[in-house]
Motif scaffolding. Structure first.
Motif, PDB file in Angstrom:
ATOM      1  N   LEU A 110      27.563  21.909 -11.158  1.00 46.43           N
ATOM      2  CA  LEU A 110      27.521  20.818 -10.192  1.00 46.43           C
ATOM      3  C   LEU A 110      28.779  19.954 -10.230  1.00 46.43           C
ATOM      4  N   GLY A 111      29.657  20.214 -11.189  1.00 44.58           N
ATOM      5  CA  GLY A 111      30.848  19.383 -11.331  1.00 44.58           C
ATOM      6  C   GLY A 111      30.532  18.009 -11.876  1.00 44.58           C
ATOM      7  N   GLU A 112      29.442  17.903 -12.640  1.00 47.55           N
ATOM      8  CA  GLU A 112      29.006  16.623 -13.217  1.00 47.55           C
ATOM      9  C   GLU A 112      29.189  16.647 -14.729  1.00 47.55           C
ATOM     10  N   ARG A 113      29.151  15.456 -15.345  1.00 48.63           N
ATOM     11  CA  ARG A 113      29.389  15.378 -16.788  1.00 48.63           C
ATOM     12  C   ARG A 113      28.278  14.667 -17.554  1.00 48.63           C
ATOM     13  N   ARG A 114      27.267  14.148 -16.874  1.00 54.13           N
ATOM     14  CA  ARG A 114      26.243  13.402 -17.599  1.00 54.13           C
ATOM     15  C   ARG A 114      24.875  13.596 -16.959  1.00 54.13           C
ATOM     16  N   SER A 115      23.860  13.418 -17.788  1.00 52.11           N
ATOM     17  CA  SER A 115      22.483  13.437 -17.301  1.00 52.11           C
ATOM     18  C   SER A 115      21.608  12.718 -18.325  1.00 52.11           C
ATOM     19  N   VAL A 116      20.388  12.440 -17.914  1.00 50.10           N
ATOM     20  CA  VAL A 116      19.408  11.856 -18.826  1.00 50.10           C
ATOM     21  C   VAL A 116      18.541  12.963 -19.412  1.00 50.10           C
ATOM     22  N   VAL A 117      17.974  12.681 -20.572  1.00 51.44           N
ATOM     23  CA  VAL A 117      17.081  13.601 -21.280  1.00 51.44           C
ATOM     24  C   VAL A 117      15.799  12.828 -21.550  1.00 51.44           C
ATOM     25  N   VAL A 118      14.698  13.205 -20.843  1.00 52.33           N
ATOM     26  CA  VAL A 118      13.491  12.373 -20.857  1.00 52.33           C
ATOM     27  C   VAL A 118      12.251  13.258 -21.000  1.00 52.33           C
ATOM     28  N   PRO A 119      11.892  13.656 -22.230  1.00 53.68           N
ATOM     29  CA  PRO A 119      10.714  14.499 -22.399  1.00 53.68           C
ATOM     30  C   PRO A 119       9.377  13.754 -22.335  1.00 53.68           C
ATOM     31  N   SER A 120       9.382  12.439 -22.227  1.00 55.84           N
ATOM     32  CA  SER A 120       8.131  11.671 -22.225  1.00 55.84           C
ATOM     33  C   SER A 120       7.225  12.058 -21.057  1.00 55.84           C
ATOM     34  N   PHE A 121       5.929  12.075 -21.330  1.00 58.86           N
ATOM     35  CA  PHE A 121       4.901  12.278 -20.315  1.00 58.86           C
ATOM     36  C   PHE A 121       3.623  11.614 -20.839  1.00 58.86           C
ATOM     37  N   PRO A 122       3.527  10.279 -20.725  1.00 59.95           N
ATOM     38  CA  PRO A 122       2.408   9.550 -21.327  1.00 59.95           C
ATOM     39  C   PRO A 122       1.032  10.050 -20.894  1.00 59.95           C
ATOM     40  N   ALA A 123       0.897  10.531 -19.657  1.00 61.11           N
ATOM     41  CA  ALA A 123      -0.409  10.994 -19.179  1.00 61.11           C
ATOM     42  C   ALA A 123      -0.937  12.156 -20.006  1.00 61.11           C
ATOM     43  N   THR A 124      -0.046  12.895 -20.654  1.00 60.39           N
ATOM     44  CA  THR A 124      -0.465  13.993 -21.530  1.00 60.39           C
ATOM     45  C   THR A 124      -0.211  13.666 -23.002  1.00 60.39           C
ATOM     46  N   GLY A 125       0.034  12.382 -23.302  1.00 65.92           N
ATOM     47  CA  GLY A 125       0.156  11.937 -24.685  1.00 65.92           C
ATOM     48  C   GLY A 125       1.521  12.071 -25.303  1.00 65.92           C
ATOM     49  N   ARG A 126       2.554  12.381 -24.503  1.00 67.66           N
ATOM     50  CA  ARG A 126       3.910  12.549 -25.047  1.00 67.66           C
ATOM     51  C   ARG A 126       4.729  11.291 -24.780  1.00 67.66           C
ATOM     52  N   THR A 127       5.246  10.676 -25.826  1.00 70.64           N
ATOM     53  CA  THR A 127       6.040   9.467 -25.698  1.00 70.64           C
ATOM     54  C   THR A 127       7.265   9.543 -26.597  1.00 70.64           C
ATOM     55  N   VAL A 128       8.311   8.782 -26.220  1.00 75.21           N
ATOM     56  CA  VAL A 128       9.535   8.727 -27.020  1.00 75.21           C
ATOM     57  C   VAL A 128       9.887   7.270 -27.269  1.00 75.21           C
ATOM     58  N   ARG A 129      10.001   6.905 -28.538  1.00 76.87           N
ATOM     59  CA  ARG A 129      10.430   5.567 -28.954  1.00 76.87           C
ATOM     60  C   ARG A 129      11.416   5.738 -30.099  1.00 76.87           C
ATOM     61  N   ASP A 130      12.551   5.054 -30.010  1.00 79.46           N
ATOM     62  CA  ASP A 130      13.636   5.212 -30.993  1.00 79.46           C
ATOM     63  C   ASP A 130      14.051   6.680 -31.111  1.00 79.46           C
ATOM     64  N   ALA A 131      13.979   7.360 -29.986  1.00 74.64           N
ATOM     65  CA  ALA A 131      14.332   8.789 -29.867  1.00 74.64           C
ATOM     66  C   ALA A 131      13.364   9.706 -30.599  1.00 74.64           C
ATOM     67  N   LEU A 132      12.267   9.170 -31.122  1.00 74.28           N
ATOM     68  CA  LEU A 132      11.274   9.972 -31.835  1.00 74.28           C
ATOM     69  C   LEU A 132      10.159  10.371 -30.880  1.00 74.28           C
ATOM     70  N   LEU A 133       9.914  11.646 -30.768  1.00 72.93           N
ATOM     71  CA  LEU A 133       8.920  12.189 -29.855  1.00 72.93           C
ATOM     72  C   LEU A 133       7.572  12.294 -30.567  1.00 72.93           C
ATOM     73  N   SER A 134       6.550  11.694 -29.941  1.00 70.07           N
ATOM     74  CA  SER A 134       5.193  11.725 -30.490  1.00 70.07           C
ATOM     75  C   SER A 134       4.256  12.425 -29.523  1.00 70.07           C
ATOM     76  N   VAL A 135       3.219  13.034 -30.078  1.00 70.60           N
ATOM     77  CA  VAL A 135       2.194  13.732 -29.298  1.00 70.60           C
ATOM     78  C   VAL A 135       0.858  13.099 -29.643  1.00 70.60           C
ATOM     79  N   HIS A 136       0.291  12.381 -28.687  1.00 66.51           N
ATOM     80  CA  HIS A 136      -0.957  11.649 -28.906  1.00 66.51           C
ATOM     81  C   HIS A 136      -0.862  10.759 -30.160  1.00 66.51           C
ATOM     82  N   GLY A 137       0.261  10.058 -30.278  1.00 65.54           N
ATOM     83  CA  GLY A 137       0.449   9.118 -31.376  1.00 65.54           C
ATOM     84  C   GLY A 137       0.891   9.729 -32.683  1.00 65.54           C
TER      85      GLY A 137
END
Length: 429
Positions: free
Chosen positions: A112-139
């Motif tokens: 695409l000729g681009e150099r940056r993007s975001v990385v966002v694996p969070s999906f709270p509705a299925t229990g996946r969250t990211v805080r301080d870059a730490l990925l949790s599954v249902h807490g």
């Protein structure tokens, strides 16, 4: 004409994202590989869509293959009219130190000729969250969750930045929850800082509102990467989900079947519940190895007999209800159990559609890929939602030289309530 194009690294992930897009007002079509976009029989569905999602089986493919398939998908999406892009991967960031998330993201940015993007694996509705870059599954931290035992991508570190860094040629930057909670302008300023100009930026998100903020702040990026939850912040072209949903392919009471190949704890609980309410048959791997054709014949005959007895109770054909099932090693030189399960359920799907099945609920990412391939599916038009990340879809395909349209639900092993095998049918009207 579609304007939003997405590339998903497995089949259940593709329908997961497509379900979210439909909920945001995008009339969405999933194509099986990039060829599904250009197939002449898919033309009308593709042209009428607002968003296209290409389903690949690239999550655990060799890195070179995953990159090549993803680039081919991007080019097909651009040719179809898409101008903004979404690389969708699992909310548990399933990958190895070698890929495939980092290499695919790098390749898509370069194309695409681009150099940056975001990385966002969070999906709270299925229990996946990211805080301080730490990925949790249902807490529970990812490294402490059942994902640490995944046979192909064991996840033994919860830090998304550390997981990503060995995979990418870009610097990895972290943006914390405080910045997200400061609002869209503050987060956009952080993404526009010089140190983010050539970076993959891991952004914290714990709630749906956090994801809406991230999506709004990243709206100028040509490519975003993440789980399906990131789509929460997208504004679709239609006022409500009903305007974007496909109509069912089947009539009320049409024959249905549940095909479950997943060994996840969530699916095992769903199987246990289903066994108390549905006619059921467990795969016998010994018998399948001894006489594959005869065993599949017996499974098909079982399902057809169930339809005759009570067409309102779809039979359940499943592979695993106890972890001890996974501890049975294949004989020397024999087909691995997982591959045998996929091949069996795929063969059953094709035979049962031939026999009149018009509603199929499939559990497990690899199983879903095998079933979609066996049914010759070209496109999936997303319909009624069943659970977060799971929806019915109108599948157009071809089996044994005959075109067909069936209702198909592809369920990731970890998704859905315990009752999904018995309750999913009630939303398909």
């Amino acid at each position: 004409m579609p304007t939003l194009g997405a590339i998903a690294d497995d089949f259940t992930g593709a329908t997961d994202l497509a379900t979210m897009l439909v909920a945001r007002g995008y009339r969405t079509v999933v194509t099986v590989g990039p060829d599904g976009i250009t197939d002449s029989r898919s033309g009308a569905a593709v042209r009428d869509a607002d968003a296209l999602v290409v389903a690949l089986k690239s999550r655990t493919a060799p890195v070179g293959e995953a990159v090549a398939d993803s680039l081919a998908s991007l080019r097909a999406l651009r040719d179809a009219g898409c101008r903004r892009f979404y690389f969708k991967y699992c909310s548990t960031f399933d990958s190895t130190p070698h890929g495939n998330i980092g290499p695919v993201a790098d390749a898509l940015l370069a194309e695409l000729g681009e150099r940056r993007s975001v990385v966002v694996p969070s999906f709270p509705a299925t229990g996946r969250t990211v805080r301080d870059a730490l990925l949790s599954v249902h807490g529970e931290l990812l490294e402490d969750s059942p994902m640490r035992h995944h046979p192909l991508t064991p996840m033994r570190d919860s830090h998304v930045g550390r997981l990503l860094a060995p995979q990418t040629g870009h610097p990895v930057r972290l943006v914390g929850l405080d910045t997200v909670r400061a609002g869209v302008a503050a987060l956009k300023a952080a993404l526009d800082e010089p140190e983010s100009a050539d970076a993959l930026v891991v952004v914290d998100a714990v709630t749906d509102d956090d994801l809406r903020t991230v999506s709004a702040a990243a709206e100028d990026l040509a490519l975003v990467t993440g789980a399906a939850g990131l789509a929460l912040g997208l504004t679709g072209p239609r006022p409500d989900a009903d305007a974007a949903r496909a109509t069912p392919a089947s009539a009320l009471g049409a024959p249905g079947v549940v095909l479950s190949g997943s060994a996840s704890s969530a699916t095992r609980a769903q199987v246990a519940h289903g066994r108390t309410r549905l006619p059921h048959h467990k795969l016998d791997l010994v018998a399948l190895r001894a006489d594959f054709t005869g065993s599949v014949d017996a499974l098909v005959a079982f399902a057809r007999a169930c339809w005759q007895d009570d067409p309102q109770r779809p039979p359940l054909i499943y592979a695993v209800d106890d972890l001890r099932d996974l501890q049975q090693a294949a004989p020397p030189g024999a087909e691995p159990a997982a591959e045998l399960v996929e091949r069996t359920l795929a063969a059953c799907a094709a035979r049962l559609v031939d026999a009149g099945a018009r509603r199929l609920l499939v559990a497990g990412g690899e199983t879903s890929g095998a079933v979609v391939t066996a049914l010759g599916v070209r496109t999936l038009s997303i319909g009624a939602p069943i659970a977060p990340g799971v929806a019915w879809a109108r599948a157009e395909g071809r089996v044994h030289d005959r075109d067909h349209a069936v209702d198909l639900a592809l369920k990731s092993g970890n998704f859905g309530d315990t009752t999904i095998f018995t309750e999913a049918w009630s939303v398909l009207v």
